[in-house]
Design a protein around this motif. Structure first.
Motif, PDB file in Angstrom:
ATOM      1  N   ASN A   1      21.771  14.566-109.500  1.00  0.00           N
ATOM      2  CA  ASN A   1      22.726  13.476-109.297  1.00  0.00           C
ATOM      3  C   ASN A   1      22.057  12.271-108.655  1.00  0.00           C
ATOM      4  O   ASN A   1      22.304  11.132-109.050  1.00  0.00           O
ATOM      5  CB  ASN A   1      23.914  13.933-108.446  1.00  0.00           C
ATOM      6  CG  ASN A   1      25.058  14.431-109.280  1.00  0.00           C
ATOM      7  OD1 ASN A   1      25.290  13.958-110.379  1.00  0.00           O
ATOM      8  ND2 ASN A   1      25.765  15.402-108.758  1.00  0.00           N
ATOM      9  N   GLU A   2      21.210  12.509-107.664  1.00  0.00           N
ATOM     10  CA  GLU A   2      20.488  11.402-107.027  1.00  0.00           C
ATOM     11  C   GLU A   2      19.546  10.721-108.016  1.00  0.00           C
ATOM     12  O   GLU A   2      19.442   9.495-108.031  1.00  0.00           O
ATOM     13  CB  GLU A   2      19.721  11.900-105.816  1.00  0.00           C
ATOM     14  CG  GLU A   2      20.601  12.254-104.647  1.00  0.00           C
ATOM     15  CD  GLU A   2      19.817  12.792-103.473  1.00  0.00           C
ATOM     16  OE1 GLU A   2      18.570  12.781-103.512  1.00  0.00           O
ATOM     17  OE2 GLU A   2      20.469  13.239-102.511  1.00  0.00           O
ATOM     18  N   ALA A   3      18.862  11.510-108.821  1.00  0.00           N
ATOM     19  CA  ALA A   3      17.944  10.945-109.811  1.00  0.00           C
ATOM     20  C   ALA A   3      18.707  10.151-110.864  1.00  0.00           C
ATOM     21  O   ALA A   3      18.247   9.097-111.309  1.00  0.00           O
ATOM     22  CB  ALA A   3      17.131  12.056-110.470  1.00  0.00           C
ATOM     23  N   ALA A   4      19.866  10.624-111.253  1.00  0.00           N
ATOM     24  CA  ALA A   4      20.679   9.913-112.245  1.00  0.00           C
ATOM     25  C   ALA A   4      21.178   8.595-111.677  1.00  0.00           C
ATOM     26  O   ALA A   4      21.250   7.591-112.395  1.00  0.00           O
ATOM     27  CB  ALA A   4      21.848  10.779-112.698  1.00  0.00           C
ATOM     28  N   GLU A   5      21.513   8.559-110.399  1.00  0.00           N
ATOM     29  CA  GLU A   5      21.968   7.319-109.769  1.00  0.00           C
ATOM     30  C   GLU A   5      20.856   6.286-109.718  1.00  0.00           C
ATOM     31  O   GLU A   5      21.084   5.109-109.978  1.00  0.00           O
ATOM     32  CB  GLU A   5      22.493   7.599-108.361  1.00  0.00           C
ATOM     33  CG  GLU A   5      23.843   8.254-108.344  1.00  0.00           C
ATOM     34  CD  GLU A   5      24.322   8.572-106.937  1.00  0.00           C
ATOM     35  OE1 GLU A   5      23.677   8.116-105.965  1.00  0.00           O
ATOM     36  OE2 GLU A   5      25.329   9.280-106.823  1.00  0.00           O
ATOM     37  N   THR A   6      19.631   6.704-109.404  1.00  0.00           N
ATOM     38  CA  THR A   6      18.526   5.745-109.359  1.00  0.00           C
ATOM     39  C   THR A   6      18.199   5.243-110.755  1.00  0.00           C
ATOM     40  O   THR A   6      17.822   4.095-110.915  1.00  0.00           O
ATOM     41  CB  THR A   6      17.272   6.354-108.707  1.00  0.00           C
ATOM     42  OG1 THR A   6      16.921   7.561-109.371  1.00  0.00           O
ATOM     43  CG2 THR A   6      17.499   6.612-107.232  1.00  0.00           C
ATOM     44  N   ASP A   7      18.346   6.108-111.763  1.00  0.00           N
ATOM     45  CA  ASP A   7      18.123   5.662-113.141  1.00  0.00           C
ATOM     46  C   ASP A   7      19.146   4.595-113.536  1.00  0.00           C
ATOM     47  O   ASP A   7      18.819   3.618-114.189  1.00  0.00           O
ATOM     48  CB  ASP A   7      18.206   6.831-114.118  1.00  0.00           C
ATOM     49  CG  ASP A   7      17.001   7.744-114.039  1.00  0.00           C
ATOM     50  OD1 ASP A   7      15.994   7.362-113.412  1.00  0.00           O
ATOM     51  OD2 ASP A   7      17.064   8.855-114.602  1.00  0.00           O
ATOM     52  N   LEU A   8      20.383   4.790-113.138  1.00  0.00           N
ATOM     53  CA  LEU A   8      21.425   3.816-113.466  1.00  0.00           C
ATOM     54  C   LEU A   8      21.215   2.511-112.725  1.00  0.00           C
ATOM     55  O   LEU A   8      21.523   1.439-113.244  1.00  0.00           O
ATOM     56  CB  LEU A   8      22.807   4.388-113.134  1.00  0.00           C
ATOM     57  CG  LEU A   8      23.277   5.534-114.015  1.00  0.00           C
ATOM     58  CD1 LEU A   8      24.609   6.069-113.508  1.00  0.00           C
ATOM     59  CD2 LEU A   8      23.400   5.096-115.454  1.00  0.00           C
ATOM     60  N   ASN A   9      20.688   2.573-111.500  1.00  0.00           N
ATOM     61  CA  ASN A   9      20.459   1.367-110.712  1.00  0.00           C
ATOM     62  C   ASN A   9      19.309   0.540-111.263  1.00  0.00           C
ATOM     63  O   ASN A   9      19.251  -0.666-111.049  1.00  0.00           O
ATOM     64  CB  ASN A   9      20.198   1.715-109.247  1.00  0.00           C
ATOM     65  CG  ASN A   9      21.445   2.226-108.553  1.00  0.00           C
ATOM     66  OD1 ASN A   9      22.554   1.957-108.993  1.00  0.00           O
ATOM     67  ND2 ASN A   9      21.253   2.965-107.476  1.00  0.00           N
ATOM     68  N   GLU A  10      18.378   1.161-111.964  1.00  0.00           N
ATOM     69  CA  GLU A  10      17.236   0.440-112.519  1.00  0.00           C
ATOM     70  C   GLU A  10      17.576  -0.300-113.804  1.00  0.00           C
ATOM     71  O   GLU A  10      16.880  -1.217-114.199  1.00  0.00           O
ATOM     72  CB  GLU A  10      16.081   1.406-112.758  1.00  0.00           C
ATOM     73  CG  GLU A  10      15.498   1.954-111.471  1.00  0.00           C
ATOM     74  CD  GLU A  10      14.421   2.984-111.723  1.00  0.00           C
ATOM     75  OE1 GLU A  10      14.116   3.261-112.895  1.00  0.00           O
ATOM     76  OE2 GLU A  10      13.895   3.524-110.741  1.00  0.00           O
ATOM     77  N   ILE A  11      18.630   0.092-114.477  1.00  0.00           N
ATOM     78  CA  ILE A  11      19.027  -0.550-115.726  1.00  0.00           C
ATOM     79  C   ILE A  11      19.875  -1.779-115.381  1.00  0.00           C
ATOM     80  O   ILE A  11      20.926  -1.646-114.766  1.00  0.00           O
ATOM     81  CB  ILE A  11      19.830   0.411-116.622  1.00  0.00           C
ATOM     82  CG1 ILE A  11      18.994   1.637-116.951  1.00  0.00           C
ATOM     83  CG2 ILE A  11      20.297  -0.299-117.887  1.00  0.00           C
ATOM     84  CD1 ILE A  11      19.778   2.732-117.642  1.00  0.00           C
ATOM     85  N   PRO A  12      19.424  -2.962-115.758  1.00  0.00           N
ATOM     86  CA  PRO A  12      20.239  -4.148-115.448  1.00  0.00           C
ATOM     87  C   PRO A  12      21.532  -4.153-116.261  1.00  0.00           C
ATOM     88  O   PRO A  12      21.539  -3.767-117.428  1.00  0.00           O
ATOM     89  CB  PRO A  12      19.334  -5.319-115.825  1.00  0.00           C
ATOM     90  CG  PRO A  12      18.333  -4.756-116.765  1.00  0.00           C
ATOM     91  CD  PRO A  12      18.192  -3.297-116.434  1.00  0.00           C
ATOM     92  N   MET A  13      22.586  -4.607-115.633  1.00  0.00           N
ATOM     93  CA  MET A  13      23.882  -4.654-116.323  1.00  0.00           C
ATOM     94  C   MET A  13      23.942  -5.849-117.286  1.00  0.00           C
ATOM     95  O   MET A  13      24.702  -5.839-118.230  1.00  0.00           O
ATOM     96  CB  MET A  13      25.017  -4.762-115.307  1.00  0.00           C
ATOM     97  CG  MET A  13      25.114  -3.560-114.389  1.00  0.00           C
ATOM     98  SD  MET A  13      25.314  -2.018-115.286  1.00  0.00           S
ATOM     99  CE  MET A  13      27.050  -2.047-115.556  1.00  0.00           C
ATOM    100  N   TYR A  14      23.116  -6.852-117.023  1.00  0.00           N
ATOM    101  CA  TYR A  14      23.065  -8.003-117.907  1.00  0.00           C
ATOM    102  C   TYR A  14      21.672  -8.606-117.810  1.00  0.00           C
ATOM    103  O   TYR A  14      20.890  -8.270-116.926  1.00  0.00           O
ATOM    104  CB  TYR A  14      24.122  -9.061-117.509  1.00  0.00           C
ATOM    105  CG  TYR A  14      23.984  -9.506-116.073  1.00  0.00           C
ATOM    106  CD1 TYR A  14      23.178 -10.562-115.719  1.00  0.00           C
ATOM    107  CD2 TYR A  14      24.690  -8.866-115.063  1.00  0.00           C
ATOM    108  CE1 TYR A  14      23.042 -10.954-114.417  1.00  0.00           C
ATOM    109  CE2 TYR A  14      24.578  -9.254-113.752  1.00  0.00           C
ATOM    110  CZ  TYR A  14      23.747 -10.309-113.427  1.00  0.00           C
ATOM    111  OH  TYR A  14      23.611 -10.704-112.125  1.00  0.00           O
TER     112      TYR A  14
END
Length: 84
Positions: free
Chosen positions: A68-81
């Motif tokens: 879960n922590e790794a998935a959160e950091t992956d999502l934070n690295e992807i820019p939303m725009y």
């Protein structure tokens, strides 16, 4: 990584829904999660020593937490725009 799988694994474990946990084990694409679920369910059904069962449960829960922590950091690295 599919964060929904980790949330489901945690939910099914908390609610003792072993049938649903088994189905998740078969359907998930995360081989490590599948293996941790398999080891826990095997210990739950066949192990007579409670300390072994407890170790398998904690190993599963630690992996879910880590994933879960790794998935959160992956999502934070992807820019939303993008401003390009």
């Amino acid at each position: 990584m599919n964060k929904v799988d980790y949330d489901r694994a945690l939910y099914y474990t908390h609610r003792s829904e072993w049938d649903n946990l088994l189905i998740l084990m078969v359907r998930t694409k995360d081989q490590f999660l599948s293996k941790k679920i398999e080891q826990f369910l095997h210990a739950y059904h066949f192990e007579h020593d409670y300390s072994v069962l407890e170790k398998k449960l904690y190993a599963l829960l630690r992996y879910i937490d880590h994933a879960n922590e790794a998935a959160e950091t992956d999502l934070n690295e992807i820019p939303m725009y993008s401003l390009s």
